[in-house]
Design a protein around this motif. Structure first.
Motif, PDB file in Angstrom:
ATOM      1  N   THR A 181       5.529 -14.214 -21.811  1.00 11.24           N
ATOM      2  CA  THR A 181       6.746 -14.349 -21.016  1.00 11.24           C
ATOM      3  C   THR A 181       6.673 -15.564 -20.106  1.00 11.24           C
ATOM      4  OG1 THR A 181       6.964 -11.926 -21.002  1.00 11.24           O
ATOM      5  CG2 THR A 181       8.347 -13.153 -19.478  1.00 11.24           C
ATOM      6  N   PRO A 182       7.209 -16.717 -20.532  1.00  9.14           N
ATOM      7  CA  PRO A 182       7.360 -17.844 -19.611  1.00  9.14           C
ATOM      8  C   PRO A 182       8.470 -17.534 -18.595  1.00  9.14           C
ATOM      9  CG  PRO A 182       7.491 -18.536 -21.916  1.00  9.14           C
ATOM     10  CD  PRO A 182       7.621 -17.062 -21.897  1.00  9.14           C
ATOM     11  N   ARG A 183       8.316 -18.076 -17.371  1.00 11.07           N
ATOM     12  CA  ARG A 183       9.287 -17.794 -16.311  1.00 11.07           C
ATOM     13  C   ARG A 183       9.468 -19.013 -15.418  1.00 11.07           C
ATOM     14  NH1 ARG A 183       8.657 -13.361 -11.369  1.00 11.07           N
ATOM     15  NH2 ARG A 183      10.812 -13.464 -10.625  1.00 11.07           N
ATOM     16  N   PHE A 184      10.726 -19.209 -14.986  1.00 12.43           N
ATOM     17  CA  PHE A 184      11.079 -20.314 -14.083  1.00 12.43           C
ATOM     18  C   PHE A 184      11.930 -19.761 -12.955  1.00 12.43           C
ATOM     19  CE2 PHE A 184      14.495 -23.228 -12.825  1.00 12.43           C
ATOM     20  CZ  PHE A 184      13.752 -24.293 -12.309  1.00 12.43           C
ATOM     21  N   THR A 185      11.599 -20.110 -11.700  1.00 16.87           N
ATOM     22  CA  THR A 185      12.439 -19.731 -10.568  1.00 16.87           C
ATOM     23  C   THR A 185      12.680 -20.942  -9.676  1.00 16.87           C
ATOM     24  OG1 THR A 185      10.633 -19.080  -9.083  1.00 16.87           O
ATOM     25  CG2 THR A 185      11.467 -17.400 -10.591  1.00 16.87           C
ATOM     26  N   LEU A 186      13.826 -20.954  -9.031  1.00 17.33           N
ATOM     27  CA  LEU A 186      14.205 -22.023  -8.104  1.00 17.33           C
ATOM     28  C   LEU A 186      14.964 -21.418  -6.938  1.00 17.33           C
ATOM     29  CD1 LEU A 186      15.635 -25.514  -8.833  1.00 17.33           C
ATOM     30  CD2 LEU A 186      16.932 -23.983  -7.338  1.00 17.33           C
ATOM     31  N   ASP A 187      14.615 -21.847  -5.709  1.00 15.69           N
ATOM     32  CA  ASP A 187      15.329 -21.458  -4.499  1.00 15.69           C
ATOM     33  C   ASP A 187      15.843 -22.711  -3.794  1.00 15.69           C
ATOM     34  OD1 ASP A 187      14.509 -18.910  -5.098  1.00 15.69           O
ATOM     35  OD2 ASP A 187      13.057 -18.762  -3.470  1.00 15.69           O
ATOM     36  N   ALA A 188      17.063 -22.636  -3.265  1.00 18.82           N
ATOM     37  CA  ALA A 188      17.636 -23.757  -2.522  1.00 18.82           C
ATOM     38  C   ALA A 188      18.539 -23.215  -1.419  1.00 18.82           C
ATOM     39  CB  ALA A 188      18.424 -24.678  -3.448  1.00 18.82           C
ATOM     40  N   TYR A 189      18.656 -23.996  -0.315  1.00 24.03           N
ATOM     41  CA  TYR A 189      19.430 -23.554   0.841  1.00 24.03           C
ATOM     42  C   TYR A 189      20.200 -24.736   1.423  1.00 24.03           C
ATOM     43  CZ  TYR A 189      16.406 -19.546   0.328  1.00 24.03           C
ATOM     44  OH  TYR A 189      15.741 -18.465  -0.192  1.00 24.03           O
ATOM     45  N   SER A 190      21.323 -24.423   2.089  1.00 20.27           N
ATOM     46  CA  SER A 190      22.169 -25.483   2.646  1.00 20.27           C
ATOM     47  C   SER A 190      21.765 -25.863   4.067  1.00 20.27           C
ATOM     48  CB  SER A 190      23.638 -25.038   2.633  1.00 20.27           C
ATOM     49  OG  SER A 190      23.830 -23.924   3.498  1.00 20.27           O
ATOM     50  N   LYS A 191      21.021 -24.990   4.759  1.00 24.58           N
ATOM     51  CA  LYS A 191      20.640 -25.254   6.146  1.00 24.58           C
ATOM     52  C   LYS A 191      19.153 -24.965   6.361  1.00 24.58           C
ATOM     53  CE  LYS A 191      25.043 -24.164   8.463  1.00 24.58           C
ATOM     54  NZ  LYS A 191      25.671 -23.340   9.534  1.00 24.58           N
ATOM     55  N   ASP A 192      18.574 -25.684   7.328  1.00 24.69           N
ATOM     56  CA  ASP A 192      17.215 -25.355   7.747  1.00 24.69           C
ATOM     57  C   ASP A 192      17.224 -24.010   8.477  1.00 24.69           C
ATOM     58  OD1 ASP A 192      16.279 -27.780   6.783  1.00 24.69           O
ATOM     59  OD2 ASP A 192      16.436 -28.784   8.733  1.00 24.69           O
ATOM     60  N   ARG A 193      16.219 -23.196   8.167  1.00 33.48           N
ATOM     61  CA  ARG A 193      16.030 -21.919   8.862  1.00 33.48           C
ATOM     62  C   ARG A 193      14.555 -21.813   9.244  1.00 33.48           C
ATOM     63  NH1 ARG A 193      20.548 -18.961   8.687  1.00 33.48           N
ATOM     64  NH2 ARG A 193      22.115 -19.615   7.154  1.00 33.48           N
ATOM     65  N   PRO A 194      14.165 -22.485  10.319  1.00 30.79           N
ATOM     66  CA  PRO A 194      12.745 -22.539  10.694  1.00 30.79           C
ATOM     67  C   PRO A 194      12.147 -21.172  10.966  1.00 30.79           C
ATOM     68  CG  PRO A 194      14.137 -23.479  12.417  1.00 30.79           C
ATOM     69  CD  PRO A 194      15.011 -23.294  11.230  1.00 30.79           C
ATOM     70  N   GLU A 195      12.957 -20.232  11.474  1.00 33.64           N
ATOM     71  CA  GLU A 195      12.428 -18.900  11.754  1.00 33.64           C
ATOM     72  C   GLU A 195      11.995 -18.173  10.475  1.00 33.64           C
ATOM     73  OE1 GLU A 195      16.756 -18.349  10.902  1.00 33.64           O
ATOM     74  OE2 GLU A 195      15.505 -19.805  11.977  1.00 33.64           O
ATOM     75  N   MET A 196      12.600 -18.574   9.323  1.00 38.15           N
ATOM     76  CA  MET A 196      12.237 -18.008   8.026  1.00 38.15           C
ATOM     77  C   MET A 196      11.347 -18.949   7.227  1.00 38.15           C
ATOM     78  SD  MET A 196      13.816 -15.076   8.045  1.00 38.15           S
ATOM     79  CE  MET A 196      13.744 -14.558   6.333  1.00 38.15           C
ATOM     80  N   ALA A 197      10.974 -20.101   7.838  1.00 38.63           N
ATOM     81  CA  ALA A 197      10.164 -21.134   7.182  1.00 38.63           C
ATOM     82  C   ALA A 197      10.856 -21.665   5.929  1.00 38.63           C
ATOM     83  CB  ALA A 197       8.777 -20.592   6.828  1.00 38.63           C
ATOM     84  N   LEU A 198      12.181 -21.865   6.023  1.00 45.27           N
ATOM     85  CA  LEU A 198      12.972 -22.387   4.914  1.00 45.27           C
ATOM     86  C   LEU A 198      13.676 -23.667   5.341  1.00 45.27           C
ATOM     87  CD1 LEU A 198      14.637 -19.071   3.650  1.00 45.27           C
ATOM     88  CD2 LEU A 198      12.697 -20.281   2.607  1.00 45.27           C
ATOM     89  N   GLY A 199      13.621 -24.690   4.480  1.00 46.32           N
ATOM     90  CA  GLY A 199      14.305 -25.933   4.735  1.00 46.32           C
ATOM     91  C   GLY A 199      15.504 -26.111   3.830  1.00 46.32           C
ATOM     92  N   SER A 200      16.405 -27.018   4.201  1.00 49.44           N
ATOM     93  CA  SER A 200      17.581 -27.287   3.385  1.00 49.44           C
ATOM     94  C   SER A 200      17.184 -28.017   2.103  1.00 49.44           C
ATOM     95  CB  SER A 200      18.592 -28.112   4.173  1.00 49.44           C
ATOM     96  OG  SER A 200      18.018 -29.353   4.555  1.00 49.44           O
ATOM     97  N   GLY A 201      18.064 -27.939   1.113  1.00 48.00           N
ATOM     98  CA  GLY A 201      17.773 -28.532  -0.193  1.00 48.00           C
ATOM     99  C   GLY A 201      16.947 -27.584  -1.049  1.00 48.00           C
ATOM    100  N   VAL A 202      16.362 -28.137  -2.096  1.00 48.90           N
ATOM    101  CA  VAL A 202      15.486 -27.321  -2.946  1.00 48.90           C
ATOM    102  C   VAL A 202      14.282 -26.892  -2.123  1.00 48.90           C
ATOM    103  CG1 VAL A 202      14.031 -27.283  -5.004  1.00 48.90           C
ATOM    104  CG2 VAL A 202      16.250 -28.432  -5.075  1.00 48.90           C
ATOM    105  N   SER A 203      14.066 -25.596  -2.056  1.00 53.14           N
ATOM    106  CA  SER A 203      13.013 -25.034  -1.217  1.00 53.14           C
ATOM    107  C   SER A 203      11.719 -24.804  -1.995  1.00 53.14           C
ATOM    108  CB  SER A 203      13.496 -23.711  -0.610  1.00 53.14           C
ATOM    109  OG  SER A 203      12.455 -23.022   0.018  1.00 53.14           O
ATOM    110  N   ASN A 204      11.851 -24.207  -3.183  1.00 53.14           N
ATOM    111  CA  ASN A 204      10.670 -23.847  -3.970  1.00 53.14           C
ATOM    112  C   ASN A 204      10.997 -23.848  -5.447  1.00 53.14           C
ATOM    113  OD1 ASN A 204       9.306 -21.300  -5.449  1.00 53.14           O
ATOM    114  ND2 ASN A 204       7.816 -22.235  -4.066  1.00 53.14           N
ATOM    115  N   ILE A 205      10.025 -24.274  -6.251  1.00 49.67           N
ATOM    116  CA  ILE A 205      10.077 -24.120  -7.705  1.00 49.67           C
ATOM    117  C   ILE A 205       8.781 -23.460  -8.141  1.00 49.67           C
ATOM    118  CG2 ILE A 205       9.979 -25.345  -9.914  1.00 49.67           C
ATOM    119  CD1 ILE A 205      11.939 -27.352  -8.835  1.00 49.67           C
ATOM    120  N   THR A 206       8.917 -22.456  -8.987  1.00 52.63           N
ATOM    121  CA  THR A 206       7.755 -21.763  -9.543  1.00 52.63           C
ATOM    122  C   THR A 206       7.893 -21.718 -11.058  1.00 52.63           C
ATOM    123  OG1 THR A 206       7.540 -20.395  -7.554  1.00 52.63           O
ATOM    124  CG2 THR A 206       6.398 -19.639  -9.521  1.00 52.63           C
TER     125      THR A 206
END
Length: 227
Positions: A155-180
């Motif tokens: 089972t190959p798998r691809f995930t992508l997360d992206a956000y429009s705003k920085d959310r430092p309290e959640m340790a998330l930045g705007s734009g593409v956040s993570n690729i796995t």
């Protein structure tokens, strides 16, 4: 948040009952742990990716939970309660609420998602997130099951997360956040119970990488089960 979940649960329960239909459309329920594993990354992480549903052929209530617990650190998770409606063969539209936790911080989103089987048998789920401050998020999850034998499945798998705003309290930045990107090889002792092993690469980008630097390749060992 608790009141929102209670109200949403009552709403989707009423909607499911209303649209259930007759003629043998019976109530069903299921729980699946797609991944319950130990990851040999630098944080020695316990990771889970699970979902359950109750409902009928066309209308269901889904509960999704995906998260991780690094060794010696607080857990983080993404949890969704959704009403799901079949709109085409192999495709559902889903709507509801998402509650994310990152240590002591938390974030609530509205969710609109599309889940189903894309061309070439890629299982796909894309979720749009909406916050009360006007922010948005996008989460995409794609995987493919290749039957090597009747019991051995890659089972190959691809995930992508992206956000429009920085959310430092959640340790998330705007734009593409993570690729796995990864692949897991499981052996189905029974269809409902399958140990597996795999390899995965995960990378954070932009401000997210500033908050929590990540560029790691690691092995995974776990179980897939359902009932």
């Amino acid at each position: 948040m608790k009141n929102k979940i209670i109200k949403l649960t009552l709403l989707v329960t009423m909607a499911t009952t209303l649209y259930a239909g007759g003629g043998g459309d019976i109530l069903r329920a299921s729980f699946t742990a797609d991944n319950f594993e130990y990851q040999t990354n630098s944080e020695k992480t316990l990771y889970w990716d699970t979902y359950g549903y109750v409902g009928y052929d066309l209308n269901k209530i889904y509960l999704y939970s995906e998260g991780e617990k690094p060794d010696g650190a607080d857990a983080s998770s993404e949890n969704q309660l959704l009403f799901s409606r079949a709109v085409a063969p192999f495709w559902d539209v889903q709507a509801g609420v998402d509650y994310d936790v990152a240590g002591s911080a938390h974030q609530t989103w509205g969710v609109l998602a599309l889940s189903g089987l894309a061309p070439y048998f890629f299982e796909t789920r894309a979720a749009l997130l909406f916050s009360d401050d006007g922010g948005m998020g996008l989460r995409i999850d794609m995987e493919y099951e290749a039957l090597l034998t009747q019991k051995l499945i890659l089972t190959p798998r691809f995930t992508l997360d992206a956000y429009s705003k920085d959310r430092p309290e959640m340790a998330l930045g705007s734009g593409v956040s993570n690729i796995t990107l990864g692949a897991r090889l499981r052996y189905e002792i029974k269809r409902e119970f399958a140990p597996y092993m795999g390899v995965e690469w995960a990378k954070n980008f932009g401000k997210t990488d500033d908050y929590t630097p990540l560029n790691d390749t690691y092995a995974t060992f776990g179980l897939r089960f359902w009932f």
